[in-house]
Design a protein around this motif. Structure first.
Motif, PDB file in Angstrom:
ATOM      1  N   HIS A 111      27.951  34.027  44.727  1.00  0.00           N
ATOM      2  CA  HIS A 111      28.374  33.725  43.533  1.00  0.00           C
ATOM      3  C   HIS A 111      28.275  32.375  42.926  1.00  0.00           C
ATOM      4  O   HIS A 111      28.457  31.792  42.007  1.00  0.00           O
ATOM      5  CB  HIS A 111      29.781  34.278  43.009  1.00  0.00           C
ATOM      6  CG  HIS A 111      30.837  33.849  43.966  1.00  0.00           C
ATOM      7  ND1 HIS A 111      30.815  34.118  45.208  1.00  0.00           N
ATOM      8  CD2 HIS A 111      31.852  32.957  43.566  1.00  0.00           C
ATOM      9  CE1 HIS A 111      31.542  33.233  45.846  1.00  0.00           C
ATOM     10  NE2 HIS A 111      32.668  33.003  44.998  1.00  0.00           N
ATOM     11  N   LYS A 112      28.234  31.374  44.343  1.00  0.00           N
ATOM     12  CA  LYS A 112      28.578  29.999  44.024  1.00  0.00           C
ATOM     13  C   LYS A 112      27.631  29.340  42.815  1.00  0.00           C
ATOM     14  O   LYS A 112      28.251  28.225  42.412  1.00  0.00           O
ATOM     15  CB  LYS A 112      28.556  29.306  45.469  1.00  0.00           C
ATOM     16  CG  LYS A 112      29.788  29.788  46.410  1.00  0.00           C
ATOM     17  CD  LYS A 112      31.150  29.343  46.011  1.00  0.00           C
ATOM     18  CE  LYS A 112      32.130  29.897  46.922  1.00  0.00           C
ATOM     19  NZ  LYS A 112      33.355  29.421  46.714  1.00  0.00           N
ATOM     20  N   GLN A 139      28.172  28.180  52.123  1.00  0.00           N
ATOM     21  CA  GLN A 139      27.850  28.800  50.983  1.00  0.00           C
ATOM     22  C   GLN A 139      27.985  28.032  49.689  1.00  0.00           C
ATOM     23  O   GLN A 139      26.892  27.614  49.092  1.00  0.00           O
ATOM     24  CB  GLN A 139      28.733  30.178  50.657  1.00  0.00           C
ATOM     25  CG  GLN A 139      28.397  31.264  51.671  1.00  0.00           C
ATOM     26  CD  GLN A 139      27.331  32.172  51.114  1.00  0.00           C
ATOM     27  OE1 GLN A 139      26.505  31.725  50.043  1.00  0.00           O
ATOM     28  NE2 GLN A 139      27.559  33.318  51.476  1.00  0.00           N
ATOM     29  N   SER A 229      35.660  25.910  43.939  1.00  0.00           N
ATOM     30  CA  SER A 229      36.788  27.157  43.758  1.00  0.00           C
ATOM     31  C   SER A 229      37.983  26.534  43.148  1.00  0.00           C
ATOM     32  O   SER A 229      37.904  25.348  42.818  1.00  0.00           O
ATOM     33  CB  SER A 229      36.899  27.796  44.939  1.00  0.00           C
ATOM     34  OG  SER A 229      37.900  28.941  44.740  1.00  0.00           O
ATOM     35  N   CYS A 262      37.762  39.719  46.578  1.00  0.00           N
ATOM     36  CA  CYS A 262      38.342  39.036  47.568  1.00  0.00           C
ATOM     37  C   CYS A 262      38.656  37.550  47.326  1.00  0.00           C
ATOM     38  O   CYS A 262      38.033  37.165  46.355  1.00  0.00           O
ATOM     39  CB  CYS A 262      37.424  38.646  48.769  1.00  0.00           C
ATOM     40  SG  CYS A 262      35.907  37.721  48.559  1.00  0.00           S
ATOM     41  N   VAL A 263      39.721  36.963  47.963  1.00  0.00           N
ATOM     42  CA  VAL A 263      40.098  35.765  47.546  1.00  0.00           C
ATOM     43  C   VAL A 263      40.156  34.542  48.566  1.00  0.00           C
ATOM     44  O   VAL A 263      40.825  34.775  49.507  1.00  0.00           O
ATOM     45  CB  VAL A 263      41.517  35.861  46.921  1.00  0.00           C
ATOM     46  CG1 VAL A 263      41.421  36.162  45.309  1.00  0.00           C
ATOM     47  CG2 VAL A 263      42.463  36.435  47.738  1.00  0.00           C
ATOM     48  N   GLY A 264      39.321  33.598  48.487  1.00  0.00           N
ATOM     49  CA  GLY A 264      39.651  32.548  49.303  1.00  0.00           C
ATOM     50  C   GLY A 264      40.358  31.345  48.461  1.00  0.00           C
ATOM     51  O   GLY A 264      41.446  30.978  48.578  1.00  0.00           O
ATOM     52  N   GLY A 265      39.483  30.646  47.439  1.00  0.00           N
ATOM     53  CA  GLY A 265      40.402  29.662  46.519  1.00  0.00           C
ATOM     54  C   GLY A 265      40.485  30.830  45.075  1.00  0.00           C
ATOM     55  O   GLY A 265      40.960  30.078  44.156  1.00  0.00           O
ATOM     56  N   GLY A 266      39.844  31.650  45.025  1.00  0.00           N
ATOM     57  CA  GLY A 266      40.065  32.766  43.820  1.00  0.00           C
ATOM     58  C   GLY A 266      38.881  32.754  42.733  1.00  0.00           C
ATOM     59  O   GLY A 266      38.738  33.360  41.808  1.00  0.00           O
ATOM     60  N   SER A 267      37.784  32.068  43.183  1.00  0.00           N
ATOM     61  CA  SER A 267      36.597  32.049  42.017  1.00  0.00           C
ATOM     62  C   SER A 267      35.918  33.320  41.841  1.00  0.00           C
ATOM     63  O   SER A 267      35.617  33.823  40.787  1.00  0.00           O
ATOM     64  CB  SER A 267      35.865  31.078  42.102  1.00  0.00           C
ATOM     65  OG  SER A 267      34.942  31.049  43.202  1.00  0.00           O
ATOM     66  N   ASN A 268      35.467  34.071  42.986  1.00  0.00           N
ATOM     67  CA  ASN A 268      34.616  35.335  42.540  1.00  0.00           C
ATOM     68  C   ASN A 268      35.505  36.176  41.980  1.00  0.00           C
ATOM     69  O   ASN A 268      35.153  37.087  41.218  1.00  0.00           O
ATOM     70  CB  ASN A 268      33.873  35.771  43.856  1.00  0.00           C
ATOM     71  CG  ASN A 268      34.637  36.519  44.836  1.00  0.00           C
ATOM     72  OD1 ASN A 268      34.619  37.651  44.379  1.00  0.00           O
ATOM     73  ND2 ASN A 268      35.343  35.957  45.819  1.00  0.00           N
ATOM     74  N   GLY A 336      34.854  31.113  54.196  1.00  0.00           N
ATOM     75  CA  GLY A 336      35.060  31.091  52.614  1.00  0.00           C
ATOM     76  C   GLY A 336      36.507  31.349  52.351  1.00  0.00           C
ATOM     77  O   GLY A 336      36.933  31.312  51.063  1.00  0.00           O
ATOM     78  N   LEU A 337      37.154  31.998  53.321  1.00  0.00           N
ATOM     79  CA  LEU A 337      38.589  32.679  52.817  1.00  0.00           C
ATOM     80  C   LEU A 337      39.449  31.878  53.750  1.00  0.00           C
ATOM     81  O   LEU A 337      40.660  32.110  53.678  1.00  0.00           O
ATOM     82  CB  LEU A 337      38.567  34.001  52.912  1.00  0.00           C
ATOM     83  CG  LEU A 337      37.759  34.931  52.563  1.00  0.00           C
ATOM     84  CD1 LEU A 337      37.885  36.435  52.597  1.00  0.00           C
ATOM     85  CD2 LEU A 337      37.635  34.787  50.923  1.00  0.00           C
ATOM     86  N   ALA A 381      28.541  39.717  52.938  1.00  0.00           N
ATOM     87  CA  ALA A 381      29.025  38.383  53.614  1.00  0.00           C
ATOM     88  C   ALA A 381      30.307  38.908  54.244  1.00  0.00           C
ATOM     89  O   ALA A 381      31.290  39.635  53.690  1.00  0.00           O
ATOM     90  CB  ALA A 381      29.212  37.264  52.644  1.00  0.00           C
ATOM     91  N   GLU A 383      33.385  37.880  53.660  1.00  0.00           N
ATOM     92  CA  GLU A 383      34.399  37.473  52.840  1.00  0.00           C
ATOM     93  C   GLU A 383      34.436  38.816  51.825  1.00  0.00           C
ATOM     94  O   GLU A 383      35.576  39.300  51.963  1.00  0.00           O
ATOM     95  CB  GLU A 383      34.062  36.219  51.745  1.00  0.00           C
ATOM     96  CG  GLU A 383      34.120  34.929  52.545  1.00  0.00           C
ATOM     97  CD  GLU A 383      32.974  34.544  53.324  1.00  0.00           C
ATOM     98  OE1 GLU A 383      31.738  35.251  53.325  1.00  0.00           O
ATOM     99  OE2 GLU A 383      32.983  33.363  53.870  1.00  0.00           O
ATOM    100  N   CYS A 412      30.282  39.765  46.401  1.00  0.00           N
ATOM    101  CA  CYS A 412      30.111  38.302  45.893  1.00  0.00           C
ATOM    102  C   CYS A 412      28.778  37.342  46.807  1.00  0.00           C
ATOM    103  O   CYS A 412      28.191  36.459  46.382  1.00  0.00           O
ATOM    104  CB  CYS A 412      31.132  37.446  45.905  1.00  0.00           C
ATOM    105  SG  CYS A 412      32.086  37.464  47.499  1.00  0.00           S
TER     106      CYS A 412
HETATM  107  C1  LIG Z   1      30.393  34.677  49.977  1.00  0.00           C
HETATM  108  C2  LIG Z   1      31.840  34.086  49.660  1.00  0.00           C
HETATM  109  N1  LIG Z   1      32.676  34.706  49.167  1.00  0.00           N
HETATM  110  C3  LIG Z   1      34.028  34.391  48.872  1.00  0.00           C
HETATM  111  C4  LIG Z   1      34.116  32.955  49.151  1.00  0.00           C
HETATM  112  C5  LIG Z   1      35.647  32.636  48.714  1.00  0.00           C
HETATM  113  O1  LIG Z   1      35.560  31.778  47.486  1.00  0.00           O
HETATM  114  P1  LIG Z   1      36.040  32.274  46.233  1.00  0.00           P
HETATM  115  O2  LIG Z   1      37.612  32.853  46.277  1.00  0.00           O
HETATM  116  O3  LIG Z   1      36.288  30.950  45.286  1.00  0.00           O
HETATM  117  O4  LIG Z   1      35.268  33.058  45.414  1.00  0.00           O
HETATM  118  C6  LIG Z   1      33.332  32.181  49.528  1.00  0.00           C
HETATM  119  C7  LIG Z   1      33.707  30.643  49.629  1.00  0.00           C
HETATM  120  O5  LIG Z   1      32.957  29.962  50.221  1.00  0.00           O
HETATM  121  C8  LIG Z   1      32.102  32.621  49.834  1.00  0.00           C
HETATM  122  O6  LIG Z   1      31.116  31.950  50.399  1.00  0.00           O
END
Ligand SMILES: Cc1ncc(COP(=O)(O)O)c(C=O)c1O
Length: 453
Positions: A111-112, A139, A229, A262-268, A336-337, A381, A383, A412
């Motif tokens: 999604h990035k 990513q 993110s 799923c949440v890493g920084g929260g964007s997807n 990414g998480l 992936a 994440e 994502c």
């Molecule tokens: C495939 C994928 N999913 C999820 C994330 C987590 O980021 P975010 O929570 O902003 O979606 C990343 C971050 O690098 C990612 O590459």
């Protein structure tokens, strides 16, 4: 035959981003200047971001127009397909309907680019020639390198050392798109050199890499900083996902009872969930679940308060769930998480009870990812395997309650660059990490002297 994929024409690419801030019952506390403790203004952010993005960051307008050159670039892969997970439904023996939005069809595989493209565009419009950023799994760095290539800009990526060593092909992808990539901590910045001096073998963290990229941008006139993110404008750009999904679900005659990301920084997560959260705020009964790793449990075990976004304390203070800005998460495969903080908007939604956080260990997630790959074809992936684990839990719960639910989740990204992780799992080498409370307490001490929201 039941329909498996819901596909939209190019003219269905959204023309506006949806801003949840317009519909929230209350807004999150403002970011603070670390020196004065006062809310920061647009001028404080100007060395780092172009004004168009700063205005989006603070906007409470419900709809923000998407410029035509951005829509034209989105058309390389958008609209993305919505899949009905017929294979997974059959495998689980459930009468729940499971849908997933597949963002892995983008050129970078996730999604990035939904945000890297507008970020590069708005910077270029204001004359910026070079962007600096950090990347965990690679990513985001590859997505920004792609966007810079499309808009004729230079790109410098500080890649967390652990991933740089584990995943050399993401670096090669960044270089193929014309970006420069160094392992972080690096000798290219003062913050990197300070960390290397204290621990020459540092495997890095997103917090450290952010410090390096922020310093790079703040010390060069031709460069701005770009974040993949956490910030409001990044979450905003991702809402193309949820807007398309709503329309595709309408085509399927469905409306979700449960939305999962799923949440890493929260964007997807936000990109998919915000348009449905608008419905929830308006009174529709929908549950929204954010799935995170148990090894980096920001929302489920973190402390809510003001904290820095980076290790070297160069960013503004933001109100969020955090494990402390000095926290270096265990080296789980979901690069990414592995972030100590969370998007302030997502933290606020959790605090307000509008979003339910859940945490899962990596082995249970990979087990679901492998099962998913065998019945749905796509190799996820690492994440979004957390989102799949949460979906399976929801299916079990619906069975126990004797109800049929419609579940939507964000797939994502694909896992084509994560074969090392799959190899570890399949050969029984993968480990889970149980974080002792004492580690979390120690990490949170870093926030003790900071303001409270
Ligand atoms: C495939 C994928 N999913 C999820 C994330 C987590 O980021 P975010 O929570 O902003 O979606 C990343 C971050 O690098 C990612 O590459």
């Amino acid at each position: 035959m039941a329909q498996r994929r819901y596909v939209l024409d190019e003219d269905a690419i959204p023309t506006q981003w949806y801003n949840l801030a317009a519909d929230l019952p209350s807004l999150p506390p403002p970011p603070l200047h670390p020196g004065t403790g006062q809310p920061i203004g647009p001028d404080d952010l100007a060395p780092l971001f172009p004004m168009a993005l700063i205005l989006q960051e603070v906007s409470t307008e419900r709809w923000i127009p998407i410029p035509e050159p951005v829509r034209a670039a989105y058309a390389m892969w958008r609209p993305t397909p919505l899949h009905r997970a017929l294979g997974l439904e059959r495998e689980l023996g459930t009468s729940c309907r499971i849908f997933y939005k597949y963002e892995g069809v983008s050129p970078a595989g996730s999604h990035k680019p939904n945000t890297s493209i507008p970020q590069a565009f708005f910077n270029r419009e204001e004359g910026v020639r070079r962007l600096a950023t950090e990347t965990g799994a690679g990513q985001w760095g590859s997505a920004l390198a792609l966007a810079c290539a499309l808009f004729g800009m230079e790109c410098k990526v500080y890649m967390v050392r652990a991933s740089y060593d584990q995943k050399p092909y993401r670096r090669v992808m960044i270089e193929t798109w014309g970006g420069a990539c160094v392992p972080s901590p690096s000798a290219d910045t003062a913050s990197g050199r300070a960390i290397l001096e204290a621990s020459p073998d540092s495997t890095g963290s997103l917090g450290i890499a952010i410090s390096e990229a922020v310093e790079d941008a703040a010390t060069r006139d031709d460069t701005r900083y770009s974040l993949g993110s956490v910030l409001n404008h990044v979450l905003l750009h991702q809402t193309v996902i949820g807007q398309e999904a709503r329309r595709q679900l309408e085509d399927a005659g469905a409306a979700p009872d449960v939305v999962v990301g799923c949440v890493g920084g929260g964007s997807n997560f936000s990109g998919l969930a915000f348009p449905f959260l608008a419905e929830k705020i308006a009174g529709r009964d929908v549950r929204v679940i954010a799935a995170e790793p148990a090894a980096c449990p920001t929302l489920t075990r973190g402390h809510y308060g003001y904290d820095f976004g980076d290790t070297a304390e160069l960013t503004p203070l933001v109100a969020m769930h955090s494990l402390g800005h000095g926290f270096v998460p265990p080296a789980i495969h979901s690069g990414g998480l592995r972030y100590h903080g969370m998007a302030p908007l997502v933290s606020h939604l959790v605090k307000e009870g509008l979003v339910e956080p859940r945490a899962y260990h990596q082995r249970e997630c990979f087990a679901e990812a492998v099962r998913f790959a065998r019945v749905e074809g796509i190799v996820p992936a690492p994440e979004p395997s957390h989102a799949i684990r949460a979906v399976v839990e929801e299916v079990e719960r619906a069975r126990e309650e004797g109800v049929e639910r419609t579940i939507l989740f964000n797939l994502c990204g694909h896992g084509h660059f994560d074969m090392g992780a799959y190899d570890d799992f399949l050969s029984g080498q993968m480990e889970d990490y149980e974080l002792p409370q004492a580690d979390l307490d120690r990490a949170a001490e870093a926030m003790a002297g900071l303001p409270t929201p």
